[in-house]
Write an enzyme that holds these catalytic residues in place. Structure first.
Site, PDB file in Angstrom:
ATOM      1  N   ARG A  32      92.626  27.191  41.967  1.00  0.00           N
ATOM      2  CA  ARG A  32      93.415  27.591  43.148  1.00  0.00           C
ATOM      3  C   ARG A  32      92.650  28.652  43.936  1.00  0.00           C
ATOM      4  O   ARG A  32      92.640  28.653  45.158  1.00  0.00           O
ATOM      5  CB  ARG A  32      94.809  28.111  42.758  1.00  0.00           C
ATOM      6  N   TYR A  56     102.690  21.361  68.819  1.00  0.00           N
ATOM      7  CA  TYR A  56     102.961  20.321  67.816  1.00  0.00           C
ATOM      8  C   TYR A  56     104.366  20.532  67.215  1.00  0.00           C
ATOM      9  O   TYR A  56     104.744  21.665  66.900  1.00  0.00           O
ATOM     10  CB  TYR A  56     101.889  20.403  66.724  1.00  0.00           C
ATOM     11  N   ASP A  80      94.876  26.018  67.739  1.00  0.00           N
ATOM     12  CA  ASP A  80      94.918  24.733  67.037  1.00  0.00           C
ATOM     13  C   ASP A  80      93.907  23.827  67.737  1.00  0.00           C
ATOM     14  O   ASP A  80      94.089  23.429  68.880  1.00  0.00           O
ATOM     15  CB  ASP A  80      96.345  24.164  67.110  1.00  0.00           C
ATOM     16  N   LYS A 116      93.410  14.368  61.120  1.00  0.00           N
ATOM     17  CA  LYS A 116      93.149  13.652  62.364  1.00  0.00           C
ATOM     18  C   LYS A 116      91.642  13.385  62.520  1.00  0.00           C
ATOM     19  O   LYS A 116      91.058  12.774  61.655  1.00  0.00           O
ATOM     20  CB  LYS A 116      93.744  14.447  63.533  1.00  0.00           C
TER      21      LYS A 116
HETATM   22  C1  LIG Z   1      99.096  16.580  63.008  1.00  0.00           C
HETATM   23  C2  LIG Z   1      98.995  17.896  63.652  1.00  0.00           C
HETATM   24  C3  LIG Z   1      99.349  19.067  62.978  1.00  0.00           C
HETATM   25  C4  LIG Z   1      99.923  19.048  61.571  1.00  0.00           C
HETATM   26  O1  LIG Z   1      99.001  18.615  60.619  1.00  0.00           O
HETATM   27  P1  LIG Z   1      99.382  17.858  59.260  1.00  0.00           P
HETATM   28  O2  LIG Z   1      98.059  17.556  58.660  1.00  0.00           O
HETATM   29  O3  LIG Z   1     100.170  16.653  59.640  1.00  0.00           O
HETATM   30  O4  LIG Z   1     100.202  18.810  58.466  1.00  0.00           O
HETATM   31  C5  LIG Z   1      99.170  20.264  63.626  1.00  0.00           C
HETATM   32  N1  LIG Z   1      98.696  20.324  64.891  1.00  0.00           N
HETATM   33  C6  LIG Z   1      98.366  19.215  65.575  1.00  0.00           C
HETATM   34  C7  LIG Z   1      97.854  19.346  66.970  1.00  0.00           C
HETATM   35  C8  LIG Z   1      98.504  17.975  64.988  1.00  0.00           C
HETATM   36  O5  LIG Z   1      98.179  16.871  65.679  1.00  0.00           O
END
Ligand SMILES: *Cc1c(COP(=O)(O)O)cnc(C)c1O
Length: 390
Positions: A50, A102, A174, A199
């Site tokens: 961890r 998001y 982000d 993504k």
């Molecule tokens: C998908 C997404 C998230 C969340 O990520 P997860 O891997 O689904 O927890 C956060 N910000 C953006 C812009 C996203 O597209």
């Protein structure tokens, strides 16, 4: 940091190109949860997975280098990365956050952080005056997502970072939509870069993962402490999948961006398409800013259809994209934000933000662009010819 290679070369030729123990050209997956200590007085670098694991560490070092940071952290999801970063805040702190954030981040801020006494104000971050007006004496964080989801609004990262520095607050960005291949927020003054590595970074719709990167070493220590304390770390198999996906990030994104540009231009010519949101279109309100702060407009676009009947028939008729949540994959993904990414947002809030019931989001994959355009064209024409079908 380690060398002067260009970005695409660094994706392949970095510190983890070769395993020093065996010469293996793929990072070994280290399953061990615990590590034998050879000396009672001096423990080794690894003690418990961890806290630190060699496979996860490889990914953390690679992403730190790609973002131009000093320290990277891998989490079990994008939301785990975002939520852990929010733990840098304390009771009575105030967050200024971009309006069309998001959906999961919206939920975390409105439903969870509020219970811990952390306040927030949503603002349209494309309007710096509104951002300034939202500043309070206890503002400790500016939270940016650019281009935003799903309306592809573009926020001036340097301008927000400057404002944040003036009031002694942090800036989180982000960077899921563009990745360090096309946008590097730490170079523009951001403190923490966050990713859903689910993504584009992984890119194959086969892993859920999150990443965070910081530039400041002291902040890195604080976030590392929180990663270990909260414990939402990425497993080693998944860390390996992200590392593998990263190797092709540059070529994947390059193809998808070119394709997205052509598709956005095509959709603009279609009479049944009301609006196209894509920062690569010259009439996008922040077209110049996007070109200044990022290397591309990205591979995600949104468009509004004339009415809901058309939307339903369009979704039923398109053949190539998968109709699903998520984005940033080898296959094109068509999503319906109202019922998918933004389902956790109350309808009134959603409509106020312009996320209407006729809005679709498209994440462009690696298919032949003309095939995609032909598919969209025929789905629109079928409806035009036969509008009462649905
Ligand atoms: C998908 C997404 C998230 C969340 O990520 P997860 O891997 O689904 O927890 C956060 N910000 C953006 C812009 C996203 O597209």
């Amino acid at each position: 940091m380690e060398n002067d290679f260009s970005f695409e070369t660094k994706l392949l030729h970095n510190r983890h190109k070769i395993d020093p123990a065996t010469g293996a050209v793929s990072v070994p997956i280290q399953h061990a949860s615990t590590f034998h200590q050879f000396d009672i007085d001096q423990f080794g670098k690894y003690d418990y997975s961890r806290s630190l694991n060699p496979t996860r560490e490889a990914l953390e070092e690679v992403i730190a280098d790609l973002e131009g940071g000093t320290k990277g952290f891998a989490f079990s999801s994008g939301m785990a990365a975002i939520s852990t970063a929010f733990l840098l805040l304390s009771q009575n702190d105030h967050v200024i956050i971009t309006e069309d954030v998001y959906g999961g981040t919206f939920r975390m801020v409105t439903e969870v952080l509020t219970r811990y006494g952390i306040e927030h104000t949503f603002v349209d971050m494309t309007n710096l005056e509104k951002v300034k007006q939202a500043i309070k004496p206890n503002t400790k964080l500016f939270y940016v997502e650019t281009p935003s989801n799903p309306l592809l609004k573009v926020t001036d990262i340097s301008a927000i970072c400057q404002l944040a520095k003036q009031c002694g607050a942090l800036t989180f960005v982000d960077n899921t939509f563009l990745t360090p291949a096309h946008q590097r927020p730490l170079e523009l003054g951001a403190d923490v870069v966050l990713h859903s590595a689910t993504k584009f970074l992984s890119g194959h719709s086969d892993v859920v993962a999150g990443l965070a990167v910081v530039k400041d070493e002291a902040l890195g220590k604080r976030l590392g402490y929180l990663q270990n304390a909260f414990g939402a770390i990425l497993g080693v198999q998944d860390a390996w999948l992200v590392l593998r996906g990263l190797k092709t990030l540059h070529v994947r994104l390059e193809h998808s961006v070119k394709s997205a540009q052509k598709i956005a231009e095509f959709l603009q010519t279609q009479p049944l398409v009301k609006n196209v949101y894509y920062p690569g279109l010259t009439d996008h309100p922040q077209y110049d800013l996007q070109h200044k702060q990022a290397q591309s407009p990205g591979a995600v676009l949104s468009f509004e259809l004339q009415d809901e009947a058309l939307l339903r028939s369009f979704i039923a008729k398109v053949k190539i994209p998968v109709f699903a949540v998520s984005l940033g994959a080898v296959e094109s993904i068509l999503s319906y934000p109202a019922k998918m990414s933004h389902a956790s947002m109350p309808e009134s809030e959603r409509l106020q933000r312009g996320i209407s019931n006729t809005l679709l989001r498209l994440s462009v994959g690696l298919e032949n662009t003309d095939d995609l355009i032909a598919d969209f064209k025929s789905a629109l024409q079928d409806h035009a010819k036969n509008p009462v079908e649905v």
